[in-house]
Structure formats: C-alpha cells, structure tokens
Design a protein around this motif. Structure first.
Motif, PDB file in Angstrom:
ATOM      1  N   GLY A  22       5.465  89.892  61.899  1.00  0.00           N
ATOM      2  CA  GLY A  22       5.939  91.233  62.824  1.00  0.00           C
ATOM      3  C   GLY A  22       7.300  91.973  62.475  1.00  0.00           C
ATOM      4  O   GLY A  22       7.586  93.166  62.352  1.00  0.00           O
ATOM      5  N   LEU A  23       8.359  90.874  62.316  1.00  0.00           N
ATOM      6  CA  LEU A  23       9.739  91.280  62.127  1.00  0.00           C
ATOM      7  C   LEU A  23       9.793  92.124  60.550  1.00  0.00           C
ATOM      8  O   LEU A  23      10.497  92.920  60.339  1.00  0.00           O
ATOM      9  N   ILE A  24       9.078  91.511  59.764  1.00  0.00           N
ATOM     10  CA  ILE A  24       9.142  91.927  58.422  1.00  0.00           C
ATOM     11  C   ILE A  24       8.274  93.521  58.336  1.00  0.00           C
ATOM     12  O   ILE A  24       8.804  94.241  57.720  1.00  0.00           O
ATOM     13  N   ARG A  25       7.270  93.337  59.234  1.00  0.00           N
ATOM     14  CA  ARG A  25       6.785  94.796  59.305  1.00  0.00           C
ATOM     15  C   ARG A  25       7.855  95.908  59.749  1.00  0.00           C
ATOM     16  O   ARG A  25       7.933  97.018  59.296  1.00  0.00           O
ATOM     17  N   GLU A  26       8.611  95.661  61.041  1.00  0.00           N
ATOM     18  CA  GLU A  26       9.631  96.120  61.475  1.00  0.00           C
ATOM     19  C   GLU A  26      10.731  96.734  60.431  1.00  0.00           C
ATOM     20  O   GLU A  26      11.479  97.708  60.428  1.00  0.00           O
ATOM     21  N   THR A  27      11.140  95.625  59.489  1.00  0.00           N
ATOM     22  CA  THR A  27      12.141  95.772  58.639  1.00  0.00           C
ATOM     23  C   THR A  27      11.604  96.978  57.474  1.00  0.00           C
ATOM     24  O   THR A  27      12.416  97.938  57.230  1.00  0.00           O
ATOM     25  N   VAL A  28      10.517  96.629  57.293  1.00  0.00           N
ATOM     26  CA  VAL A  28       9.897  97.641  56.274  1.00  0.00           C
ATOM     27  C   VAL A  28       9.603  99.152  56.917  1.00  0.00           C
ATOM     28  O   VAL A  28      10.066 100.168  56.343  1.00  0.00           O
ATOM     29  N   MET A  29       9.405  99.254  58.100  1.00  0.00           N
ATOM     30  CA  MET A  29       9.523 100.517  59.062  1.00  0.00           C
ATOM     31  C   MET A  29      10.746 100.920  59.174  1.00  0.00           C
ATOM     32  O   MET A  29      10.877 102.227  58.583  1.00  0.00           O
ATOM     33  N   ALA A  30      11.825 100.184  59.329  1.00  0.00           N
ATOM     34  CA  ALA A  30      13.106 100.634  59.360  1.00  0.00           C
ATOM     35  C   ALA A  30      13.696 101.169  58.188  1.00  0.00           C
ATOM     36  O   ALA A  30      14.210 102.122  57.882  1.00  0.00           O
ATOM     37  N   ALA A  31      13.366 100.556  57.168  1.00  0.00           N
ATOM     38  CA  ALA A  31      13.727 100.985  55.627  1.00  0.00           C
ATOM     39  C   ALA A  31      13.022 102.317  55.171  1.00  0.00           C
ATOM     40  O   ALA A  31      13.596 103.171  54.589  1.00  0.00           O
ATOM     41  N   THR A  32      11.623 102.499  55.684  1.00  0.00           N
ATOM     42  CA  THR A  32      11.072 103.611  55.280  1.00  0.00           C
ATOM     43  C   THR A  32      11.329 104.947  56.182  1.00  0.00           C
ATOM     44  O   THR A  32      11.413 105.745  55.494  1.00  0.00           O
ATOM     45  N   TYR A  33      11.254 104.504  57.336  1.00  0.00           N
ATOM     46  CA  TYR A  33      11.337 105.999  58.367  1.00  0.00           C
ATOM     47  C   TYR A  33      12.521 105.945  59.161  1.00  0.00           C
ATOM     48  O   TYR A  33      12.870 106.634  59.785  1.00  0.00           O
ATOM     49  N   GLY A  34      13.331 104.647  59.307  1.00  0.00           N
ATOM     50  CA  GLY A  34      14.466 104.727  60.067  1.00  0.00           C
ATOM     51  C   GLY A  34      14.325 104.931  61.415  1.00  0.00           C
ATOM     52  O   GLY A  34      13.455 104.478  62.232  1.00  0.00           O
ATOM     53  N   THR A  35      15.086 106.053  61.843  1.00  0.00           N
ATOM     54  CA  THR A  35      14.897 106.511  63.375  1.00  0.00           C
ATOM     55  C   THR A  35      14.507 107.792  63.264  1.00  0.00           C
ATOM     56  O   THR A  35      15.004 108.637  64.143  1.00  0.00           O
ATOM     57  N   SER A  36      13.751 108.184  62.433  1.00  0.00           N
ATOM     58  CA  SER A  36      13.212 109.671  62.095  1.00  0.00           C
ATOM     59  C   SER A  36      12.388 110.313  63.134  1.00  0.00           C
ATOM     60  O   SER A  36      12.034 109.348  63.841  1.00  0.00           O
ATOM     61  N   MET A  37      12.060 111.620  63.110  1.00  0.00           N
ATOM     62  CA  MET A  37      10.933 112.108  64.024  1.00  0.00           C
ATOM     63  C   MET A  37       9.551 111.373  63.737  1.00  0.00           C
ATOM     64  O   MET A  37       8.697 111.099  64.827  1.00  0.00           O
ATOM     65  N   TYR A  38       9.123 111.035  62.528  1.00  0.00           N
ATOM     66  CA  TYR A  38       7.915 110.227  62.440  1.00  0.00           C
ATOM     67  C   TYR A  38       7.927 109.133  63.065  1.00  0.00           C
ATOM     68  O   TYR A  38       6.848 108.562  63.582  1.00  0.00           O
ATOM     69  N   LYS A  39       8.963 108.220  62.955  1.00  0.00           N
ATOM     70  CA  LYS A  39       9.024 107.005  63.739  1.00  0.00           C
ATOM     71  C   LYS A  39       8.686 107.034  65.278  1.00  0.00           C
ATOM     72  O   LYS A  39       8.083 106.446  66.005  1.00  0.00           O
ATOM     73  N   ALA A  40       9.635 108.079  66.009  1.00  0.00           N
ATOM     74  CA  ALA A  40       9.720 108.227  66.961  1.00  0.00           C
ATOM     75  C   ALA A  40       8.412 108.535  67.766  1.00  0.00           C
ATOM     76  O   ALA A  40       7.637 108.211  68.754  1.00  0.00           O
TER      77      ALA A  40
END
Length: 520
Positions: A22-40
């Motif tokens: 799950g943390l790896i999932r969030e790491t991939v998410m952070a690297a891909t979308y950061g704190t962008s609008m899409y992530k929010a």
C-alpha cells in the motif's frame, strides 16, 4: 505459543506485507500525481463511497459479531448461516439504494464533501464519484464476510485482500499516466471488487452458502437493528466530522487536500498494523466472554489489550513526531512530490500521529462496549467528542490554516478518550486503570529518551552520509534502529510485562506466562 498470540502475530505479518504494498502504491501515486488537482479530486471521489458505506455497513458489521455468537449458541451452525445470509442480503439492498441515490445526486453530494471545488475540479469529482459509488455494494458484502471469517477464527485472508487491491491500483496509476486519468478511477473500481471476490471464495471454504433470502421478522435481525441504530448514529457522526475536516481542507488548495490524503495513508498504515490486527482477534473473543458471562476474563483481556496498544504505539507517536519530515521525504518526495509538499504532509502527520494513541485506545474500549451489547454509550461519547472537533475546526482554521484542522482532530481525540474511559469505569468497574497509567508512564519515559537518541542519530548520520535520497534513507534507518534499541532497553529495565510479551510473541517464544488475552 498460544493460539491467540500465533494468530495475532500471523495477522500482523500479513498486514505488514499488505500495507507495505500500500505504501508502494502511495509512493507511485506521489511520483506520478504529487499534490495536483487530479490527486485531490481522486481522494475526494474515493472517499465519498467509503463515508456512505461506513455509516451503514460498519454499523451492520460491528453489530453482527455479538449477535452471530448468540445465534450460533441458540440455533446452531445452520441457524447462524441463515442469519448471515439475511444480513448480507439486507446490506446489498441498502447499499444498492444508496448507490443509486448517490449517482442521481452526485453533484450536490460532491459539493458537501468538497465545498471549495469549482469548475473542472467539480466536474471531474462528479464523474469520478459516479463511477466509484457502486463499489459500496462490494465493500458492504466484504465487510460482513470479514466479520464472518473473524468469528470463525480465520484472519489471514481478510488481511491479504489489500494485496490484489494495491497491485491493481498501482498498475492503474502507471497506465493512467500515459493514457487518461479515468483509467485510474476504473482501475480502483475493479480493485475494490477484487477484495469482495477474495472474501467470497474464503467464506465458501468456511461453510457459508449464499441464499437470496432474508427474514426481517427474525428476532436476531431485530436485535441487530436495536444495536445498529446507536452505532449508526455514532459512526455517522464520526464520518460527518471527517467529511467536515476534508471539505474545509478543499478551501485551502489542492495541495492541502492531497497532503491530508498522504498523511492519512501513513496514519492508516500504523493503525492497520497494530490496532486493526489486534482488534480483529480480540473483538470476537470479548463478545464470547460476554455471552458466557466471563467478567474477569473480559476485564483482563480489555486491560491487557489497552496496555499492549500503549506499549506498541507510544514509541511510534514520539518517533513520528521527531522524524516526520525524514519519513515523508523518504517515502514520498520524488518527481512531482516537492519539498514544500513534504513540509505540509509532515506537519499534518505530526498532529494525526499524536491523536493516534487516543483513537486506538478508544477503539479498544468501543469494542468492549459493543461486546456488552451497549452501543448507546459509545454513540453518546462520540457525538460529544465530534462536537468539540467541529468547533475546534471552525475556530482554528483561520489562524492556523491546515495545521488547525489537524490539531483539532488530535485535541478532540483525547477529549473523547477521557469520556470513554469514564464511561467504561462506570460500566465495568475497576478494569485496571492504575496499571494502565503505570504502563503509560513507563512507555512515555522510554519513548522520550528514544526520541532524543533518534533525532541526534539522524542529524549526525545525515551530516556524514549527505543530503541525497540514499543518505536520507540510511540516516532514517539508523535513527529507527537506534531508537528501537534504546526503547527496548529502557522498557526491559523498567520491567514492563506487556513489552516482554510483545517481544516473546515476535520471537515465537510465548510461554504460559503470556497473559495477553489467553483463553481460559
């Protein structure tokens, strides 16, 4: 090793494996979308089905276990299976109706959850929400099946459901980067479905045969309804509080919403590793103690569980406060997740982690009340604590911004803990508060010294290893290892029995001296 100790240890190991993915999932998410609008926007849309289900499904699942034990005792296994089928069918019908209502009124629903969203963000959130709302049916069924397996003493499969879920989402994130953001949302739909399929196969192996029948006149169903209503209000109030927190966060920017999401994932990692694993094993046992009027065993198990939680979580609370920035940096900071994102997420993590201990002990006490078929007391206390949280949110958001929202959550958690402890003392008498207080004092002394050693170890190691990712990772690892050694040594010297029991459990050397929830 006792059966309970083996089960708890096995579940923790499985949970570690699942949560690391799950943390790896969030790491991939952070690297891909950061704190962008899409992530929010994705976070808000993904949260709406969780909240809607939690208000209904969690109440059903929580009430299911004590009633199942009673039904099985009175009607045998066949009667308990028939009762379970009734509950599943009721959950499906309720979740289906809620899903259809949510899809129909998706736009006003999103505005409740995200008052700060306008334009493209609002439009995307509505689309995402409509895709994900039907998943509450899957989650509803999976929650009941998890409770069924827990009653049967099967904890490993429920602990593993996060593995296919996380793998599917990781693949969806990677594919969406080069295609379309909707690939991530659709992937999340199928990831949630995979959890239910996992649980269905295992439940069939344990003798559950589905029948499309339910009996609303069944006395057991009526008893569940009586238990559910207060739980429904308590859980609903809690979700309303969480919704207000996140909705207010949407007025502070997409980066704040996303940072709250990342901090919450780290919080949930610890919660699932220790609290969920322990309660999954403890709650069915507490329920059985009340069915068979084993008051001494009930009080002993409750006290011992609280002490284990304190011993396990206090060093994590102190450690996370001292090393919050390095933790967030090592796990998330890369590509589209910037230094400023690390600072915001780390600040939120500090306050969330401070409140973690209070929430964890409250969860244990709440299960104690539910085991005694008392759901009104937790409901009342939860509502009072939530009123404090909402008031603090509104009072602190203007002067402190996002920190005010996180601080309000932590402060209200301890207000709630005080209320829960006071109520439990009235209900169960002396369940060992002095002993719990002494264990807490020793844990904080050990964790305080641990925190100092960890901080200086990290700073020294970082000055030697350098500021790069490798240097930060090695420095953090050394700080954690040194901290763990210091805490272990102090707890050993202070002769904290619960710490010794945790060590024995991990080493596989539990003896008859192990009192942690031993079946009597």
């Amino acid at each position: 090793m006792s059966k309970t100790a083996k089960t708890t240890l096995a579940l923790m190991l499985v949970t570690i494996f699942s949560k690391v993915i799950g943390l790896i999932r969030e790491t991939v998410m952070a690297a891909t979308y950061g704190t962008s609008m899409y992530k929010a926007v994705y976070d808000i849309a993904n949260n709406i089905p969780v909240v809607i289900f939690a208000i209904v499904g969690t109440a059903l699942a929580t009430s299911y276990i004590p009633v199942f034990n009673k039904v099985e005792k009175e009607r045998g296994k066949d009667g308990a299976i028939a009762f379970t089928n009734s509950v599943i069918n009721i959950v499906v019908i309720i979740c289906l109706l809620l899903s259809l209502l949510g899809i129909t009124f998706a736009k006003p629903l999103v505005k409740i959850f995200a008052i700060g969203y306008e334009g493209e963000a609002l439009k995307l959130a509505v689309h995402f929400t409509r895709i994900l709302l039907p998943t509450i049916i899957f989650v509803g069924v999976a929650n009941i099946l998890t409770s069924f397996l827990q009653v049967k003493g099967k904890f490993i499969i429920p602990g593993l459901v996060g593995v296919p879920y996380n793998i599917i989402i990781i693949a969806s994130i990677i594919l969406s980067k080069n295609t379309n953001i909707f690939v991530l949302v659709i992937g999340t739909f199928f990831a949630i479905l995979s959890k239910t399929l996992f649980m269905v196969f295992e439940s069939r192996r344990q003798g559950l045969r589905y029948r499309p029948k339910f009996n609303l006149k069944d006395d057991a169903i009526k008893e569940m309804v009586n238990l559910i209503l207060p739980v429904l209000i308590g859980v609903g109030a809690s979700q309303i509080n969480s919704t207000i927190d996140k909705s207010l966060a949407t007025t502070l920017g997409f980066n704040v919403v996303s940072s709250f999401g990342y901090a919450m994932k780290l919080y949930e990692f610890v919660q699932a590793l220790f609290i969920t694993s322990i309660l999954a094993v403890v709650y069915p046992r507490l329920a059985k103690y009340t069915v068979f009027d084993k008051t001494d065993e009930f009080n002993n198990s409750l006290r011992k569980t609280i002490n284990i939680v304190i011993v396990a979580l206090v060093p994590i609370v102190i450690g996370a406060c001292v090393l919050s920035s390095p933790i967030v940096r090592v796990i998330f900071q890369r590509s589209n997740f910037t230094t400023s994102d690390t600072a915001v997420t780390a600040n939120i993590l500090i306050f969330y982690t401070i409140g973690l201990l209070a929430f964890a002990i409250r969860d244990v006490i709440t299960r104690g009340f539910y085991s005694m078929h008392d759901s009104k007391t937790p409901m009342t206390n939860s509502i009072i604590a939530i009123m404090f949280n909402i008031a603090l949110n509104l009072a602190l958001i203007k002067p402190l911004g996002y920190k005010g929202l996180a601080l309000a959550t932590a402060v209200s958690a301890y207000i709630g803990l005080f209320l829960f402890v006071r109520s439990l003392k009235k209900k169960a008498g002396d369940f060992g508060l002095k002993n719990i207080g002494m264990v807490s004092l020793k844990s904080f002394v050990g964790a305080g010294l641990m925190g100092l050693c960890s901080y200086f170890t990290y700073q020294f190691a970082l000055s030697v290893m350098g500021q790069g990712f490798v240097g930060a990772f090695i420095s953090l690892a050394l700080a954690v290892i040194i901290g763990a050694i210091v805490y272990s040594l102090i707890m050993y010297l202070l002769k904290v029995d619960e710490f010794n029991e945790v060590v024995f459990m991990i080493k596989g050397g539990v003896t008859k001296k192990l009192a942690f929830l031993k079946k009597k």
